[in-house]
Design an enzyme around this catalytic site. Structure first.
Site, PDB file in Angstrom:
ATOM      1  N   ASP A 242       0.861  -1.188   0.000  1.00  0.00           N
ATOM      2  CA  ASP A 242       0.000   0.000   0.000  1.00  0.00           C
ATOM      3  C   ASP A 242       0.897   1.238   0.000  1.00  0.00           C
ATOM      4  OD1 ASP A 242      -2.940   0.861   1.964  1.00  0.00           O
ATOM      5  OD2 ASP A 242      -1.795   2.047   0.524  1.00  0.00           O
TER       6      ASP A 242
ATOM      7  N   GLU B  23      -2.679   0.037  -4.420  1.00  0.00           N
ATOM      8  CA  GLU B  23      -2.657  -1.171  -3.606  1.00  0.00           C
ATOM      9  C   GLU B  23      -2.572  -2.406  -4.457  1.00  0.00           C
ATOM     10  OE1 GLU B  23      -5.654  -2.297  -0.677  1.00  0.00           O
ATOM     11  OE2 GLU B  23      -5.826  -0.141  -0.325  1.00  0.00           O
TER      12      GLU B  23
ATOM     13  N   CYS C 220     -39.939  -6.345 -41.422  1.00  0.00           N
ATOM     14  CA  CYS C 220     -41.290  -5.902 -41.118  1.00  0.00           C
ATOM     15  C   CYS C 220     -41.454  -4.406 -41.325  1.00  0.00           C
ATOM     16  CB  CYS C 220     -41.600  -6.212 -39.670  1.00  0.00           C
ATOM     17  SG  CYS C 220     -40.635  -5.185 -38.599  1.00  0.00           S
TER      18      CYS C 220
ATOM     19  N   CYS D  58     -46.737  -1.548 -39.280  1.00  0.00           N
ATOM     20  CA  CYS D  58     -48.087  -2.071 -39.100  1.00  0.00           C
ATOM     21  C   CYS D  58     -48.143  -3.591 -39.191  1.00  0.00           C
ATOM     22  CB  CYS D  58     -49.010  -1.460 -40.150  1.00  0.00           C
ATOM     23  SG  CYS D  58     -48.317  -1.631 -41.790  1.00  0.00           S
TER      24      CYS D  58
ATOM     25  N   HIS E   2     -38.584  -3.313 -27.310  1.00  0.00           N
ATOM     26  CA  HIS E   2     -38.270  -3.884 -28.591  1.00  0.00           C
ATOM     27  C   HIS E   2     -38.522  -2.854 -29.694  1.00  0.00           C
ATOM     28  CE1 HIS E   2     -38.243  -7.855 -30.850  1.00  0.00           C
ATOM     29  NE2 HIS E   2     -37.857  -6.878 -31.640  1.00  0.00           N
TER      30      HIS E   2
HETATM   31  N1  LIG Z   1     -13.365   8.215   0.149  1.00  0.00           N
HETATM   32  C1  LIG Z   1     -12.529   8.326  -0.889  1.00  0.00           C
HETATM   33  N2  LIG Z   1     -12.950   8.860  -2.039  1.00  0.00           N
HETATM   34  C2  LIG Z   1     -12.124   8.966  -3.069  1.00  0.00           C
HETATM   35  N3  LIG Z   1     -10.850   8.583  -3.075  1.00  0.00           N
HETATM   36  C3  LIG Z   1     -10.383   8.045  -1.968  1.00  0.00           C
HETATM   37  C4  LIG Z   1     -11.193   7.889  -0.815  1.00  0.00           C
HETATM   38  N4  LIG Z   1     -10.428   7.346   0.136  1.00  0.00           N
HETATM   39  C5  LIG Z   1      -9.235   7.165  -0.392  1.00  0.00           C
HETATM   40  N5  LIG Z   1      -9.171   7.578  -1.660  1.00  0.00           N
HETATM   41  C6  LIG Z   1      -8.002   7.547  -2.574  1.00  0.00           C
HETATM   42  C7  LIG Z   1      -6.993   8.580  -2.199  1.00  0.00           C
HETATM   43  C8  LIG Z   1      -5.862   7.843  -1.568  1.00  0.00           C
HETATM   44  O1  LIG Z   1      -4.611   8.428  -1.808  1.00  0.00           O
HETATM   45  C9  LIG Z   1      -5.969   6.482  -2.189  1.00  0.00           C
HETATM   46  C10 LIG Z   1      -5.491   5.419  -1.250  1.00  0.00           C
HETATM   47  O2  LIG Z   1      -6.215   5.428  -0.042  1.00  0.00           O
HETATM   48  P1  LIG Z   1      -5.621   4.875   1.318  1.00  0.00           P
HETATM   49  O3  LIG Z   1      -4.703   3.739   1.053  1.00  0.00           O
HETATM   50  O4  LIG Z   1      -6.747   4.628   2.242  1.00  0.00           O
HETATM   51  O5  LIG Z   1      -4.858   6.095   1.935  1.00  0.00           O
HETATM   52  P2  LIG Z   1      -3.510   6.776   1.484  1.00  0.00           P
HETATM   53  O6  LIG Z   1      -2.744   5.940   0.519  1.00  0.00           O
HETATM   54  O7  LIG Z   1      -3.851   8.142   1.023  1.00  0.00           O
HETATM   55  O8  LIG Z   1      -2.777   6.893   2.843  1.00  0.00           O
HETATM   56  P3  LIG Z   1      -2.235   5.758   3.763  1.00  0.00           P
HETATM   57  O9  LIG Z   1      -2.381   4.475   3.006  1.00  0.00           O
HETATM   58  O10 LIG Z   1      -0.822   6.150   3.994  1.00  0.00           O
HETATM   59  O11 LIG Z   1      -3.073   5.820   4.996  1.00  0.00           O
HETATM   60  O12 LIG Z   1      -7.345   6.296  -2.506  1.00  0.00           O
END
Ligand SMILES: Nc1ncnc2c1ncn2[C@H]1C[C@H](O)[C@@H](COP(=O)(O)OP(=O)(O)OP(=O)(O)O)O1
Length: 635
Positions: A119, A211, A547, A550, A569
């Site tokens: 992540d 991720e 067709c 009608c 349809h």
């Molecule tokens: N509610 C949301 N709506 C839209 N985008 C989002 C939302 N939450 C997170 N994201 C996007 C922005 C983040 O940079 C990305 C990854 O989220 P996340 O892994 O939870 O946090 P992060 O990578 O920003 O910080 P960290 O993992 O260090 O806590 O997804």
DNA sequence: GGGGGAAGGACCA
DNA sequence: TTCCTGGTCCTTCCCCC
């Protein structure tokens, strides 16, 4: 006292027995934003709580959250009373059932694979800082005044975090710098990072831009490295290539690996070895909320109804869980308690839906609403085109000015993808909801060809090109159970001998001398086979559009019971039928030519590029652009 | 009793 | 003044065999 949620991405909200000080109402407003999360240590939670509450209370959003909260409370009360009705022997029986499930799950426990979850840290914010180094060390959030996507670690010290409205974040951290999101940038960084992932597991599972799950078993073996060394090396390589830091979690399955990657975030890693005792030790004291899939509501239900707060409680309370939850949920909760998760690489699933939604300042005017719908349809049609997708189900999503969400959907008997088609059907859905005052509208298409419900269904072209039927005089085709022959309605093919038409075992039907025999319509009241010709007609009818308006030959049951299908349809048919223009008799009304309104001679009209009649005349005599469908259905 | 559709909701990044 | 967007999965209800 209602406990409003404060975010779609809430974490760690806990209701503490309702014993809050009435002079400090924010204590009862347990939001996401005070929950433990990487970078949030040492935050003055009480203050965050107070600010969020003060800035929210009385708003339409807040009022809606109170309403939702009441529903959750109701659900919890209902489950509590259900639980109270259970006798000891009920619970004992359910425990036995759960024990069987547990035994089953244990046989699925797989300690042979090593999974890593990676992540990236504060991903969007980190990318923005790389592109603009002057941001380094300053509190910064990606997003806008209404919503923040993520915040860097400096901002998190103030309690600012993802899914928090920007204007609240501003109050918490007055020096907060806002950067608008730039998804192309994130995508390109993500691609770079994935190059690294690919070297460690060519079949890695990307869950989002930031991720992924990697099966590093083979890496560890072939290079004779520990999982710890592999994780260190991978993180190093990501950093060297992109300048981004990431965190990693290693465990025998993805569920645990995901939890692990959060343990030493940011820029850290944590490993649970492939050993049953180690897994159980890790899981037993783990708060259930750490598990992916257990969110704010589930946490509350488990806590308040069953006093479950850590994973091992899920096993202790297996009897009640089995009694109160569905079989699917019970399986999930038990596997969490046992620390068992996915350990084989799943086949890549095709997408199941495609959607587009927009929030805007309140609109209640009909024209304004339909204009929004057209924008959405246009957008969505483009996306569908670039993904080469068509679907049968159209879902309209509405969020009222008071934050109430409604969805209205319909499933067509054929596939659609064009803007005009989306608009025709979505408009009907919208019209039925008027009058409305909206803050958001969304449009979704799903039920794509190839979906599980479509697995057995072929298009007419495919149907006739099975390689054996067309022209070959006499041949045989196999239809799997549930096959649908004609896309305009559900028809089934079965043996004549099969009384009720349910094609349960994939029987064979035949094409003899170009005629389909032993066919059968589902939906006929008699349940007996209809003559074949109607079906065949129906196919031709769609196939080469022989067709005219009608001369629709529709099986009688379609005219009555499936009228709406016939309508759909029609729309489809008309669009195609008149793609090259349409003929009107002398004296026809409803359309004007370049020179006159009343047609004294037969007239050949043409459709605009978008399939519209640009010079139609409405009932008030005003010129209007109409879809061919609307034109003919008007009268 | 189950399959399909509609509606709603939880959850995720 | 301002509480997102795009996706998945599950549950409940209803209808129709
Ligand atoms: N509610 C949301 N709506 C839209 N985008 C989002 C939302 N939450 C997170 N994201 C996007 C922005 C983040 O940079 C990305 C990854 O989220 P996340 O892994 O939870 O946090 P992060 O990578 O920003 O910080 P960290 O993992 O260090 O806590 O997804």
């Amino acid at each position: 006292m209602p406990q409003p949620d404060h975010s779609p991405r809430s974490e760690g909200e806990v209701v503490r027995g309702g014993s809050t000080d009435p002079n400090q109402p924010w204590q009862a407003y347990h939001t996401v934003f005070t929950n433990a999360k990487a970078g949030m240590d040492g935050v003055d939670k009480e203050k965050v709580q107070r600010v969020v509450y003060e800035m929210s209370k009385g708003s339409k959003y807040f009022e809606n959250e109170k309403r939702r909260e009441a529903l959750v409370m109701q659900k919890i009360q209902h489950m509590k009373s259900q639980s109270a009705l259970l006798t000891d022997s009920d619970v004992k029986n359910h425990e036995k059932a759960a024990d069987i499930k547990i035994k089953n799950l244990e046989t699925q426990r797989d300690l042979s694979r090593i999974w890593m979850h990676v992540d990236l840290d504060a991903f969007y914010a980190a990318v923005e800082t790389l592109e603009n180094p002057t941001l380094a060390g300053k509190p910064m959030a990606v997003g806008g005044m209404s919503m923040i996507c993520t915040a860097n670690y400096e901002a998190r010290k103030f309690g600012v975090r993802a899914a928090m409205p920007g204007f609240i974040a501003c109050r918490l951290c007055p020096d907060l710098i806002f950067v608008s999101p730039n998804f192309e940038k994130y995508t390109s960084y993500s691609e770079k990072v994935r190059q690294v992932f690919h070297d460690y597991d060519p079949n890695f599972l990307a869950r989002s831009l930031d991720e992924a799950y990697l099966d590093i078993t083979d890496q560890c073996l072939s290079r004779n490295m520990s999982s710890e060394e592999v994780a260190e090396e991978l993180r190093r390589r990501v950093y060297d290539l992109t300048g981004l830091t990431c965190s990693a979690g290693v465990a025998p399955n993805r569920m645990i690996a995901k939890v692990c990657s959060d343990v030493n975030k940011p820029n850290g890693q944590f490993i649970v070895p492939n050993d049953r005792a180690a897994v159980m030790a890790f899981v037993s004291s783990l708060p259930i909320r750490k598990i992916g899939g257990i969110g704010k509501v589930t946490e509350r239900i488990l806590k308040e109804v069953l006093s479950v707060s850590v994973c091992e409680d899920l096993i202790d309370k297996r009897g009640l869980i089995s009694a109160l939850f569905s079989s699917i949920s019970t399986d999930f909760f038990l596997s969490v308690g046992l620390g068992i998760g996915g350990s084989t690489t799943p086949v890549e699933e095709p997408r199941k839906s495609l959607s587009c939604e927009r929030t805007f300042s309140e609109i209640s005017h009909e024209d304004g609403l339909f204009a929004k719908l057209e924008e959405l349809a246009d957008n969505l049609a483009r996306e569908l085109e670039s993904e080469e997708l068509q679907g049968r189900t159209i879902t309209l999503k509405l969020k009222t000015a008071t934050f109430e969400v409604r969805t209205r959907s319909l499933t067509l008997p054929f596939l659609v993808c064009r803007k005009e088609d989306l608009l025709i059907h979505a408009s009907k859905l919208l019209k039925a909801e008027l009058p409305l005052s909206l803050r958001l509208m969304g449009l979704r298409v799903s039920h794509f060809q190839g979906d599980s419900s479509f697995l057995n269904q072929r298009t007419l072209a495919e149907y006739f090109s099975v390689g054996n039927s067309a022209g070959s005089g006499s041949s045989e085709i196999s239809l799997a159970s549930g096959s649908s022959v004609v896309p305009s309605f559900t028809a089934e093919v079965s043996e004549l001998s099969q009384k009720n038409g349910k094609n349960t075992d994939g029987t064979n039907s035949k094409i003899r001398d170009g005629t389909l025999v032993d066919c059968f319509f589902q939906g006929t009241d008699s349940g007996s086979a209809l003559d074949c010709p109607p079906l065949l007609k129906e196919m031709r009818w769609i196939d080469d559009l022989q067709c005219s308006l009608c001369k629709l030959e529709i099986p009688s049951f379609l005219e009555t019971e499936r009228q709406e299908h016939v309508d759909f349809h029609f729309a489809e048919l008309l669009q195609r039928r008149y793609a090259d223009g349409f003929d009107l008799e002398a004296g026809s009304q409803g359309v004007e030519t370049q020179t006159r309104r009343h047609l004294s001679q037969p007239y050949k009209g043409t459709l605009s590029k978008r399939g519209h009649i640009d010079r139609a005349i409405d009932s008030k005599g005003k010129r209007k652009c109409l879809s061919i469908d609307a034109f003919f259905s008007k009268d």
